[in-house]
Design a protein around this motif. Structure first.
Motif, PDB file in Angstrom:
ATOM      1  N   GLY A  46       0.821  -1.200   0.000  1.00  0.00           N
ATOM      2  CA  GLY A  46       0.000   0.000   0.000  1.00  0.00           C
ATOM      3  C   GLY A  46       0.855   1.250   0.000  1.00  0.00           C
ATOM      4  N   ARG A 106      -1.834  -8.956   0.387  1.00  0.00           N
ATOM      5  CA  ARG A 106      -2.944  -8.153  -0.126  1.00  0.00           C
ATOM      6  C   ARG A 106      -2.409  -6.881  -0.767  1.00  0.00           C
ATOM      7  N   ASP A 108      -3.556  -3.113  -1.846  1.00  0.00           N
ATOM      8  CA  ASP A 108      -4.612  -2.116  -1.725  1.00  0.00           C
ATOM      9  C   ASP A 108      -5.107  -1.723  -3.111  1.00  0.00           C
ATOM     10  N   GLU A 109      -6.416  -1.643  -3.256  1.00  0.00           N
ATOM     11  CA  GLU A 109      -7.009  -1.324  -4.555  1.00  0.00           C
ATOM     12  C   GLU A 109      -6.567   0.041  -5.085  1.00  0.00           C
ATOM     13  N   ASP A 110      -6.368   1.004  -4.193  1.00  0.00           N
ATOM     14  CA  ASP A 110      -6.008   2.351  -4.652  1.00  0.00           C
ATOM     15  C   ASP A 110      -4.590   2.446  -5.211  1.00  0.00           C
ATOM     16  N   ARG A 112      -3.156  -0.585  -6.789  1.00  0.00           N
ATOM     17  CA  ARG A 112      -2.966  -1.798  -7.587  1.00  0.00           C
ATOM     18  C   ARG A 112      -2.359  -1.498  -8.965  1.00  0.00           C
ATOM     19  N   GLU A 113      -2.948  -0.590  -9.717  1.00  0.00           N
ATOM     20  CA  GLU A 113      -2.476  -0.308 -11.075  1.00  0.00           C
ATOM     21  C   GLU A 113      -1.049   0.243 -11.056  1.00  0.00           C
ATOM     22  N   TYR A 115       1.185  -0.165  -8.700  1.00  0.00           N
ATOM     23  CA  TYR A 115       2.062  -1.238  -8.246  1.00  0.00           C
ATOM     24  C   TYR A 115       2.409  -2.183  -9.400  1.00  0.00           C
TER      25      TYR A 115
END
Length: 120
Positions: A46, A106, A108-110, A112-113, A115
């Motif tokens: 994250g 995991r 984090d969705e915010d 993801r791209e 990363y």
């Protein structure tokens, strides 16, 4: 009985406002692994924010300070709980964990791209 590290991500506050000294320019996507219950703990990738001095790290309501090389397999402690963590930049080969590579990490969705572009 599960250890206390098993659910550390349950208490994260995604909308937590960062202290005023933190800015987006002082942030980085990082790997964060809780070591409270041993060498292989729950982990997440994250966005971590840095204080102006760079001595304090912030992640979703948690504050971390360096252990300055005094701990085994951990480099930061969370200031409220005292739990130890391993925090580092994500590896391009996704082998962030000391053991088991990238299993059960995991993202984090915010981030993801960003990363996926970073490790791509």
């Amino acid at each position: 009985m599960p250890g206390r590290a098993d659910h550390w991500t349950d208490d994260l506050r995604p909308d937590e406002r960062m202290p005023s000294e933190c800015r987006l320019s002082r942030s980085r996507i990082m790997y964060i692994e809780n070591k409270a219950d041993g060498l292989d703990g729950p982990a997440v990738i994250g966005r971590v924010y840095f204080s102006k001095s760079g001595k304090t790290l912030y992640y979703r309501g948690l504050r971390f300070q360096s252990l300055k090389g005094t701990a085994y397999k951990a480099n930061y402690f969370e200031m409220a709980s005292g739990d130890h963590y391993w925090i580092s930049g994500p590896r391009k080969d996704r082998q962030d964990r000391l053991y088991d590579g990238h299993l059960d990490v995991r993202i984090d969705e915010d981030v993801r791209e960003e990363y996926l572009q970073l490790i791509g």
